[in-house]
Design a protein around this motif. Structure first.
Motif, mmCIF file in Angstrom:
data_model
loop_
_atom_site.group_PDB
_atom_site.id
_atom_site.type_symbol
_atom_site.label_atom_id
_atom_site.label_comp_id
_atom_site.label_asym_id
_atom_site.label_seq_id
_atom_site.Cartn_x
_atom_site.Cartn_y
_atom_site.Cartn_z
ATOM 1 N N THR A 190 0.857 -1.184 0.000
ATOM 2 C CA THR A 190 0.000 0.000 0.000
ATOM 3 C C THR A 190 0.894 1.234 0.000
ATOM 4 O O THR A 190 1.810 1.335 0.829
ATOM 5 C CB THR A 190 -0.905 0.032 1.242
ATOM 6 O OG1 THR A 190 -1.680 -1.170 1.285
ATOM 7 C CG2 THR A 190 -1.839 1.236 1.208
ATOM 8 N N VAL A 191 0.668 2.135 -0.934
ATOM 9 C CA VAL A 191 1.468 3.371 -1.004
ATOM 10 C C VAL A 191 0.578 4.572 -0.727
ATOM 11 O O VAL A 191 -0.589 4.613 -1.092
ATOM 12 C CB VAL A 191 2.162 3.517 -2.380
ATOM 13 C CG1 VAL A 191 3.174 2.403 -2.600
ATOM 14 C CG2 VAL A 191 1.148 3.547 -3.520
ATOM 15 N N ARG A 192 1.176 5.532 -0.039
ATOM 16 C CA ARG A 192 0.509 6.811 0.235
ATOM 17 C C ARG A 192 1.597 7.865 0.409
ATOM 18 O O ARG A 192 2.784 7.532 0.471
ATOM 19 C CB ARG A 192 -0.378 6.725 1.481
ATOM 20 C CG ARG A 192 0.291 6.123 2.682
ATOM 21 C CD ARG A 192 -0.625 6.120 3.911
ATOM 22 N NE ARG A 192 -1.847 5.379 3.721
ATOM 23 C CZ ARG A 192 -1.996 4.064 3.972
ATOM 24 N NH1 ARG A 192 -0.954 3.352 4.390
ATOM 25 N NH2 ARG A 192 -3.147 3.477 3.790
ATOM 26 N N ALA A 193 1.228 9.109 0.488
ATOM 27 C CA ALA A 193 2.209 10.188 0.638
ATOM 28 C C ALA A 193 2.995 10.027 1.925
ATOM 29 O O ALA A 193 2.463 9.604 2.963
ATOM 30 C CB ALA A 193 1.512 11.539 0.609
ATOM 31 N N GLY A 194 4.295 10.356 1.868
ATOM 32 C CA GLY A 194 5.155 10.272 3.042
ATOM 33 C C GLY A 194 6.196 11.368 2.997
ATOM 34 O O GLY A 194 6.058 12.352 2.264
ATOM 35 N N VAL A 195 7.251 11.182 3.788
ATOM 36 C CA VAL A 195 8.393 12.090 3.790
ATOM 37 C C VAL A 195 9.612 11.275 3.409
ATOM 38 O O VAL A 195 10.036 10.394 4.151
ATOM 39 C CB VAL A 195 8.595 12.744 5.170
ATOM 40 C CG1 VAL A 195 9.828 13.660 5.142
ATOM 41 C CG2 VAL A 195 7.351 13.507 5.601
ATOM 42 N N GLY A 196 10.159 11.532 2.208
ATOM 43 C CA GLY A 196 11.176 10.630 1.698
ATOM 44 C C GLY A 196 10.520 9.307 1.364
ATOM 45 O O GLY A 196 9.308 9.224 1.107
ATOM 46 N N VAL A 197 11.296 8.238 1.369
ATOM 47 C CA VAL A 197 10.743 6.898 1.186
ATOM 48 C C VAL A 197 10.763 6.216 2.547
ATOM 49 O O VAL A 197 11.829 5.981 3.131
ATOM 50 C CB VAL A 197 11.538 6.079 0.161
ATOM 51 C CG1 VAL A 197 10.950 4.674 0.032
ATOM 52 C CG2 VAL A 197 11.543 6.782 -1.198
ATOM 53 N N GLN A 198 9.585 5.939 3.066
ATOM 54 C CA GLN A 198 9.436 5.312 4.380
ATOM 55 C C GLN A 198 8.899 3.895 4.202
ATOM 56 O O GLN A 198 8.050 3.645 3.335
ATOM 57 C CB GLN A 198 8.461 6.109 5.241
ATOM 58 C CG GLN A 198 8.854 7.565 5.440
ATOM 59 C CD GLN A 198 7.699 8.373 6.021
ATOM 60 O OE1 GLN A 198 6.594 8.412 5.463
ATOM 61 N NE2 GLN A 198 7.954 9.007 7.154
ATOM 62 N N PHE A 199 9.371 2.986 5.045
ATOM 63 C CA PHE A 199 8.922 1.595 4.986
ATOM 64 C C PHE A 199 8.172 1.241 6.262
ATOM 65 O O PHE A 199 8.588 1.614 7.363
ATOM 66 C CB PHE A 199 10.105 0.651 4.802
ATOM 67 C CG PHE A 199 10.816 0.840 3.495
ATOM 68 C CD1 PHE A 199 10.330 0.254 2.337
ATOM 69 C CD2 PHE A 199 11.956 1.621 3.418
ATOM 70 C CE1 PHE A 199 10.970 0.445 1.120
ATOM 71 C CE2 PHE A 199 12.619 1.814 2.218
ATOM 72 C CZ PHE A 199 12.126 1.228 1.065
ATOM 73 N N LYS A 200 7.079 0.530 6.079
ATOM 74 C CA LYS A 200 6.244 0.144 7.210
ATOM 75 C C LYS A 200 5.884 -1.333 7.095
ATOM 76 O O LYS A 200 5.591 -1.820 5.996
ATOM 77 C CB LYS A 200 4.966 0.997 7.224
ATOM 78 C CG LYS A 200 4.031 0.709 8.390
ATOM 79 C CD LYS A 200 2.812 1.621 8.345
ATOM 80 C CE LYS A 200 1.845 1.313 9.477
ATOM 81 N NZ LYS A 200 0.645 2.186 9.418
ATOM 82 N N ALA A 201 5.912 -2.036 8.225
ATOM 83 C CA ALA A 201 5.503 -3.447 8.249
ATOM 84 C C ALA A 201 4.009 -3.536 8.443
ATOM 85 O O ALA A 201 3.470 -3.077 9.461
ATOM 86 C CB ALA A 201 6.230 -4.189 9.375
ATOM 87 N N GLY A 202 3.337 -4.086 7.450
ATOM 88 C CA GLY A 202 1.917 -4.354 7.577
ATOM 89 C C GLY A 202 1.688 -5.738 8.167
ATOM 90 O O GLY A 202 2.614 -6.386 8.678
ATOM 91 N N GLU A 203 0.470 -6.218 8.076
ATOM 92 C CA GLU A 203 0.115 -7.533 8.598
ATOM 93 C C GLU A 203 1.025 -8.613 8.003
ATOM 94 O O GLU A 203 1.206 -8.692 6.790
ATOM 95 C CB GLU A 203 -1.337 -7.858 8.247
ATOM 96 C CG GLU A 203 -1.767 -9.266 8.640
ATOM 97 C CD GLU A 203 -3.094 -9.671 8.016
ATOM 98 O OE1 GLU A 203 -3.536 -10.813 8.237
ATOM 99 O OE2 GLU A 203 -3.680 -8.837 7.287
ATOM 100 N N GLY A 204 1.603 -9.434 8.862
ATOM 101 C CA GLY A 204 2.375 -10.579 8.401
ATOM 102 C C GLY A 204 3.799 -10.302 7.991
ATOM 103 O O GLY A 204 4.507 -11.212 7.550
ATOM 104 N N VAL A 205 4.251 -9.064 8.131
ATOM 105 C CA VAL A 205 5.662 -8.733 7.895
ATOM 106 C C VAL A 205 6.306 -8.444 9.244
ATOM 107 O O VAL A 205 5.755 -7.696 10.061
ATOM 108 C CB VAL A 205 5.817 -7.537 6.947
ATOM 109 C CG1 VAL A 205 7.279 -7.061 6.896
ATOM 110 C CG2 VAL A 205 5.354 -7.924 5.551
ATOM 111 N N GLY A 206 7.461 -9.050 9.489
ATOM 112 C CA GLY A 206 8.078 -8.996 10.804
ATOM 113 C C GLY A 206 8.767 -7.679 11.115
ATOM 114 O O GLY A 206 8.987 -6.833 10.247
ATOM 115 N N THR A 207 9.125 -7.564 12.397
ATOM 116 C CA THR A 207 9.911 -6.434 12.896
ATOM 117 C C THR A 207 11.178 -6.981 13.543
ATOM 118 O O THR A 207 11.146 -8.000 14.240
ATOM 119 C CB THR A 207 9.104 -5.627 13.936
ATOM 120 O OG1 THR A 207 7.929 -5.105 13.305
ATOM 121 C CG2 THR A 207 9.920 -4.488 14.512
ATOM 122 N N VAL A 208 12.300 -6.322 13.317
ATOM 123 C CA VAL A 208 13.593 -6.760 13.861
ATOM 124 C C VAL A 208 13.673 -6.395 15.342
ATOM 125 O O VAL A 208 13.434 -5.243 15.717
ATOM 126 C CB VAL A 208 14.750 -6.102 13.085
ATOM 127 C CG1 VAL A 208 16.096 -6.455 13.718
ATOM 128 C CG2 VAL A 208 14.714 -6.522 11.618
#
Length: 347
Positions: A86-104
């Motif tokens: 899902t893409v939407r307006a941001g500041v620079g290129v930001q990455f976000k973990a949605g459902e089912g994507v892990g976090t370190v």
């Protein structure tokens, strides 16, 4: 999705390639175009695969695309998973973990603690697509990219992610964008990341085992945490050579007598299709010619008994120590099919 055969096996595309393709298609819609039926991307080595869209949705200020991952003929647990961006307006290129994507959550990985588990090459691929589409549509390259994989948290239980401290789902992976069937490189890379995480956490004792039974026995024997257990499998050489350059004080190697006999005889790839036990040498070690007529290492052990298992453990330790160097201390554990320890060497 178009694929090119590799020998008799079909290759596929990584989660990173799928996420990049989904990002491109979603940006086309967000920035004024229509959803394409399919989208192409350029991979790091110049290949240009085409990905059909499996999902296309949009609303005020956002667009979403899903790509179904095809891993070709590789037995990849993410084969058939839907990679949604899902893409939407941001500041620079930001990455976000949605459902089912892990976090370190642990140090030692190429992505910092607290970050979405989207590896550096896929991130760069997505940044490149943002720059390309921004120029094409005359837009500012400021975008938030959210990557999701429905059922990713459940699929991740079948991967090394929990052991590496990646919680909540899968990783978005890939250095070339291509999944090569039955890739040894992918497994060895996971072993390396396991070493990195263990070292970053300050562990002084790790273990690599040939399979689930030996891993269970070794972990209980030394009361080791999960992230001390390296998924060595057949790749003893891949683990030990990396440990030579990135040492841990103590390394235990555990396995069934057949694979440990191969290691004892100098093999670094323990797979049955690539290396075989030398029964003549086992007979020499046992001092019993009957061992030379055995069909399996376990049968050789049944003929010669504990002294042979002890010799295999010692020879395996010596062979592994030679590979890893003097910065790590090796010990070995040999088990039978029932999970009984039949030989040990080292500390």
């Amino acid at each position: 999705m178009t694929r090119k055969p590799t020998g008799d096996l079909r290759r596929g595309w990584t989660t990173g390639a799928c996420a990049t393709a989904a990002t491109k298609a979603a940006l086309i819609r967000l920035w004024g175009g229509a959803f394409p039926d399919a989208v192409s991307i350029t991979l790091p080595k110049g290949e240009v695969p085409v990905f059909p869209l499996a999902l296309a949705e949009c609303g005020a200020g956002w667009a979403r695309v899903g790509i179904t991952k095809d891993a070709g003929d590789d037995p990849d647990v993410t084969h058939g998973a839907l990679i949604i961006v899902t893409v939407r307006a941001g500041v620079g290129v930001q990455f976000k973990a949605g459902e089912g994507v892990g976090t370190v959550t642990k140090a030692g990985l190429p992505i910092g603690v607290g970050e979405p588990a989207i590896n550096p090459v896929p991130r760069q691929m997505m940044r490149d697509v943002v720059a390309e589409m921004a120029e094409e549509f005359g837009q500012s390259p400021d975008v938030q990219i959210e990557v999701a994989i429905p059922d990713g948290a459940e699929i991740a239980k079948k991967t090394w992610n929990p052991r590496l401290g990646i919680v909540g789902g899968l990783s978005i992976l890939g250095t070339t964008g291509v999944v090569r069937p039955f890739s040894c490189a992918a497994w060895i890379a996971s072993i390396h990341r396991g070493v990195d995480v263990a070292r970053a956490d300050g562990l002084t004792h790790v273990a690599g085992c040939t399979g689930a039974t030996s891993e269970k026995i070794v972990q209980a024997l030394f009361d080791l945490p999960d992230h001390a257990m390296l998924d060595m499998g057949d790749f003893a050489g891949g683990m030990l050579k990396y440990l030579r350059r990135h040492p841990v004080a103590r390394v235990t190697i555990g396995g069934g007598i057949g694979k440990m006999a191969k290691l004892a005889q100098g093999a670094v790839d323990l797979h049955s299709s690539r290396t075989q036990v030398d029964f003549a040498q086992l007979a020499e070690w046992a001092g019993d010619p009957a061992v030379g007529k055995a069909n399996t290492a376990l049968e050789a052990y049944e003929i010669a008994g504990a002294p042979l298992a002890a010799r295999i453990a010692q020879q395996a330790r010596s062979a592994a120590q030679a590979l890893v160097g003097d910065q790590s201390l090796i010990d070995t554990v040999v088990i039978d099919r029932a999970g009984n320890i039949i030989g040990r060497a080292g500390v």
